[in-house]
Enzyme design. Structure first.
Site, short mmCIF file in Angstrom:
data_model
loop_
_atom_site.label_atom_id
_atom_site.label_comp_id
_atom_site.label_asym_id
_atom_site.label_seq_id
_atom_site.Cartn_x
_atom_site.Cartn_y
_atom_site.Cartn_z
CE LYS A 68 -41.06 8.29 25.28
NZ LYS A 68 -42.03 9.30 24.72
CG ASP A 106 -42.13 8.86 21.14
OD1 ASP A 106 -42.33 10.46 20.91
OD2 ASP A 106 -42.01 8.27 22.15
N GLY A 128 -29.49 3.16 24.24
CA GLY A 128 -30.47 3.12 24.94
C GLY A 128 -31.49 2.10 24.48
N GLY A 131 -38.20 3.07 25.77
CA GLY A 131 -39.55 3.32 24.88
C GLY A 131 -39.25 4.01 23.62
P1 NAP Z 1 -36.60 5.24 28.90
O1 NAP Z 1 -37.64 4.53 28.58
O2 NAP Z 1 -36.07 5.42 30.38
O3 NAP Z 1 -35.15 4.56 28.18
C1 NAP Z 1 -33.92 5.03 28.29
C2 NAP Z 1 -32.88 3.89 28.21
O4 NAP Z 1 -31.66 4.08 28.43
C3 NAP Z 1 -33.24 2.95 29.62
O5 NAP Z 1 -33.24 1.54 29.12
C4 NAP Z 1 -31.67 3.18 30.18
O6 NAP Z 1 -31.62 2.18 31.12
C5 NAP Z 1 -31.01 3.59 29.12
N1 NAP Z 1 -29.66 4.24 29.72
C6 NAP Z 1 -29.80 4.99 30.67
N2 NAP Z 1 -28.21 5.33 31.11
C7 NAP Z 1 -27.76 4.58 29.92
C8 NAP Z 1 -26.37 4.55 29.30
N3 NAP Z 1 -25.15 5.29 30.17
N4 NAP Z 1 -25.80 3.82 28.68
C9 NAP Z 1 -26.82 3.33 27.67
N5 NAP Z 1 -27.96 3.27 28.21
C10 NAP Z 1 -28.75 4.11 29.21
O7 NAP Z 1 -36.66 6.67 28.27
P2 NAP Z 1 -37.29 6.93 26.95
O8 NAP Z 1 -38.64 7.35 27.13
O9 NAP Z 1 -36.97 6.04 25.89
O10 NAP Z 1 -36.40 8.25 26.45
C11 NAP Z 1 -35.12 8.56 26.28
C12 NAP Z 1 -34.68 9.91 25.85
O11 NAP Z 1 -35.18 10.14 24.59
C13 NAP Z 1 -35.08 10.94 26.95
O12 NAP Z 1 -33.81 11.98 26.97
C14 NAP Z 1 -36.14 11.45 26.28
O13 NAP Z 1 -36.41 12.82 26.84
C15 NAP Z 1 -36.11 11.36 24.73
N6 NAP Z 1 -37.01 11.52 23.79
C16 NAP Z 1 -37.18 12.44 22.93
C17 NAP Z 1 -38.31 12.47 22.20
C18 NAP Z 1 -38.57 13.70 21.10
O14 NAP Z 1 -39.29 13.79 20.76
N7 NAP Z 1 -37.40 14.40 20.91
C19 NAP Z 1 -39.27 11.28 22.08
C20 NAP Z 1 -38.96 10.28 23.14
C21 NAP Z 1 -37.81 10.55 24.00
P3 NAP Z 1 -32.01 2.03 32.69
O15 NAP Z 1 -33.57 2.18 32.60
O16 NAP Z 1 -31.36 0.97 33.30
O17 NAP Z 1 -31.42 3.36 33.11
#
Ligand code: NAP
Length: 280
Positions: A68, A106, A128, A131
């Site tokens: 993202k 989002d 987290g 994005g």
């Molecule tokens: P992202 O950009 O990869 O961000 C996730 C963050 O969580 C990263 O900074 C990651 O660090 C961190 N993380 C990983 N393991 C962790 C832990 N054990 N403790 C704390 N932080 C940790 O992903 P995203 O796009 O934000 O998405 C995050 C989640 O939200 C996903 O499951 C996605 O499917 C969900 N989501 C759902 C919707 C919806 O409409 N329901 C919309 C958006 C996102 P690293 O990069 O260092 O691993």
């Protein structure tokens, strides 16, 4: 007959996504000759993928984990205010001039869902800082949250998020926790999981029952699985919860309308989403 337009979701992984069910049902209902596909691409494949969108007949994309933020660099057209302020994009529209315009829906999806749940959280803990977390922070600060505590496994990311937002919302305190225990969930109204932890079967539950209390609300952005270990723990303790399914639904409406210039058939999309959930 006009050639089929392709839309889709780019991410890594993407197999968990229920977006194709929703968008393809909407295309069918409106008799639009289009298909929504999943594009699972490794980081080193992104340049080539974005360079070949028109060759692949791709007219629009959603963006998911972990891209993202990084895909902003491919936007060579308009970037919405939401994208600029949040620093993350989840919707791309490919224009007739082949320019890529970016939007963030989002935060709108999350905002709409917590309004529907009648939640007005003042003290927030978020796991987290990627994005999705940024979109959630923006939505909550706009809704007058007073304190947002962030924990990310990568401390630089939590600090970066705090730096991004603290000047924009002077009435909201943004803080980075150096460990999950220091999220101080005991005094929070809501705990949000915006990390991918919980998507995989063998993922751990990041918190234990001692971190919960009866008035906290647990919101997990994950929707597949429908109930993560975090949600299961909270439910067993009688704590109110939600997964991210409704957020997914609400964030999908605007991209559909931007791509097709038609009103999204919301009932069809919601029904298709629920059918897809029932098949999980
Ligand atoms: P992202 O950009 O990869 O961000 C996730 C963050 O969580 C990263 O900074 C990651 O660090 C961190 N993380 C990983 N393991 C962790 C832990 N054990 N403790 C704390 N932080 C940790 O992903 P995203 O796009 O934000 O998405 C995050 C989640 O939200 C996903 O499951 C996605 O499917 C969900 N989501 C759902 C919707 C919806 O409409 N329901 C919309 C958006 C996102 P690293 O990069 O260092 O691993």
């Amino acid at each position: 007959m006009t050639s089929q337009k392709i839309y889709g979701l780019i991410g890594y992984p993407v197999k968990h996504s229920l977006s194709p069910a929703m968008h393809n049902a909407a295309f069918r209902a409106l008799r639009i000759n289009s298909e929504y596909k999943l594009f699972e691409k490794k980081p080193e494949e992104l340049d080539e993928f974005f360079a070949s969108l028109s060759k692949q007949n791709i007219y629009g994309l959603n963006v998911t984990i972990p891209y993202k933020e990084i895909v902003i660099k491919y936007l060579n057209g308009y970037k919405s205010y939401g994208v600029r302020i949040i620093g993350a994009v989840n919707t791309i529209v490919v224009g007739k001039d082949c320019r890529l315009r970016g939007f963030n829906t989002d935060y709108l999806g999350f905002s709409r869902h917590i309004s529907e749940l009648k939640l007005k959280p003042k003290r927030v803990a978020i796991i987290g800082a990627g994005g999705a977390a940024k979109a959630v922070c923006y939505a909550l600060a706009k809704k007058d949250a007073e304190e947002i505590f962030i924990y990310d496994i990568d401390k630089n990311k939590s600090i970066g998020l705090v730096e991004r937002f603290k000047g924009l919302f002077p009435k909201c305190k943004f803080l980075a926790a150096d460990s999950i225990q220091n999220l101080e969930t005991k005094n929070k109204d809501i705990l949000i999981n915006a990390s991918p932890v919980g998507m995989k079967k063998d993922d751990p539950c990041l918190i234990d029952s001692s971190m919960l209390h009866s008035d906290i609300f647990i919101y997990d952005l994950i929707y597949n699985p429908v109930e993560t270990k975090l949600l299961e723990l909270a439910k067993n303790l009688g704590v109110r919860t939600s997964n991210g399914l409704k957020m997914l639904f609400y964030q999908a409406i605007i991209p559909f309308e931007k791509w097709t210039h038609k009103n999204a058939p919301q009932e069809v999309m919601w029904q298709a989403l629920n059918e897809a959930v029932n098949k999980l």
